[in-house]
Design an enzyme around this catalytic site. Sequence first.
Site, short mmCIF file in Angstrom:
data_model
loop_
_atom_site.label_atom_id
_atom_site.label_comp_id
_atom_site.label_asym_id
_atom_site.label_seq_id
_atom_site.Cartn_x
_atom_site.Cartn_y
_atom_site.Cartn_z
N LYS A 52 0.84 -1.21 0.00
CA LYS A 52 0.00 0.00 0.00
C LYS A 52 0.88 1.26 0.00
CE LYS A 52 -3.83 -2.48 2.05
NZ LYS A 52 -4.63 -2.84 3.22
N GLN A 96 -4.94 -1.72 9.51
CA GLN A 96 -4.83 -3.02 8.85
C GLN A 96 -5.41 -4.13 9.74
OE1 GLN A 96 -3.56 -3.58 5.65
NE2 GLN A 96 -4.31 -5.65 5.97
N ASP A 119 -11.18 2.46 3.60
CA ASP A 119 -11.44 1.02 3.45
C ASP A 119 -12.94 0.76 3.21
OD1 ASP A 119 -9.21 -0.61 3.42
OD2 ASP A 119 -9.03 -0.71 5.60
#
Length: 292
Positions: A52, A96, A119
């Site tokens: 990422k 995460q 997200d």
Amino acid sequence: MNLIDGKATAAAIKAEIKEEVEKIVAQGGKRPHLAAVLVGHDGGSETYVKNKVLACEACGFESTLIRYEDDITEEELLDCVSRLNSDSNIDGFIVQLPLPRHINEQKVIEAIDYRKDVDGFHPINVGRMAIGLPCFISATPLGILTLLKRYGIPTSGKKCVVLGRSNIVGKPMAQLMMQKQYGDSTVTVCHSRSLNLKEECRQADILIAAIGRPDFVTADMVKEGATVIDVGTTRVPDATRKSGFRLNGDVKFDEVAPKCAYITPVPGGVGPMTICMLMLNTLSAGKHEFYN
Ligand code: NAP
């Protein structure tokens, strides 16, 4: 059979994003800034976060990686989320997953300001997605929709079977494939309690497998001419690899591929698109596209 090249598609989209970012910056605008919070040292999570950060560089974004050991308390992590929520320099951020067991993941997700939730996991974004309002859409389903669109694969009125009903893949995927402005398909969702799963799969014009069971989908489960999207990425031991493992999809590729009109490989299919869609969401956050 046509191979859907997620890696090439993601590279093309990232180049488009970079071009747009440089235009924004040239006009005096702010470079989008993504922060990623990584707790602990899980091998998969380390790789995802590293990729990422690299993708941020490719898109011309700023990025910040915040690391904690896995003994961080829930309160400390919630404090970090709160700081990121109020940091005007950060446009979007992710925590995460998975988190260590002593931390309530849902509590952390709900603590994130939905306007920075790139997200797309916050209930406000999930709810807005479900009723077709502008919002951050979970990256994996959005990546799959984008692949179907870029490859010109017809979805309207088609029969789509989604294997798996997780909050991050199966459920949003089914929602999007069903909605008029996205897939416009007739959707069936199968899971571990589904009866006649093989028969359901055999009806599918578009079969999306997201269960995390290596080689689960075999040729006898696939209709001739179907499009098969393989989301699965299970690490299976492989002594021939330097890493000691390889990523295995949910689809038995060698026997399924010859029956397909289109199919995604693993790796190189859905995976690169997921990270790319996170970048697209970050660009949207930087532009305040969905929320002020
Ligand atoms: P998950 O949360 O573990 O959910 C798995 C789903 O599959 C559940 O709904 C489960 O049913 C269902 N399932 C499990 N075994 C089954 C079986 N034998 N028959 C039918 N259904 C079954 O997984 P996830 O997070 O959605 O991820 C799925 C896979 O996609 C994993 O391999 C993951 O690594 C991968 N993934 C890849 C990407 C990417 O970017 N490529 C992104 C996210 C996830 P129940 O609900 O009944 O338990």
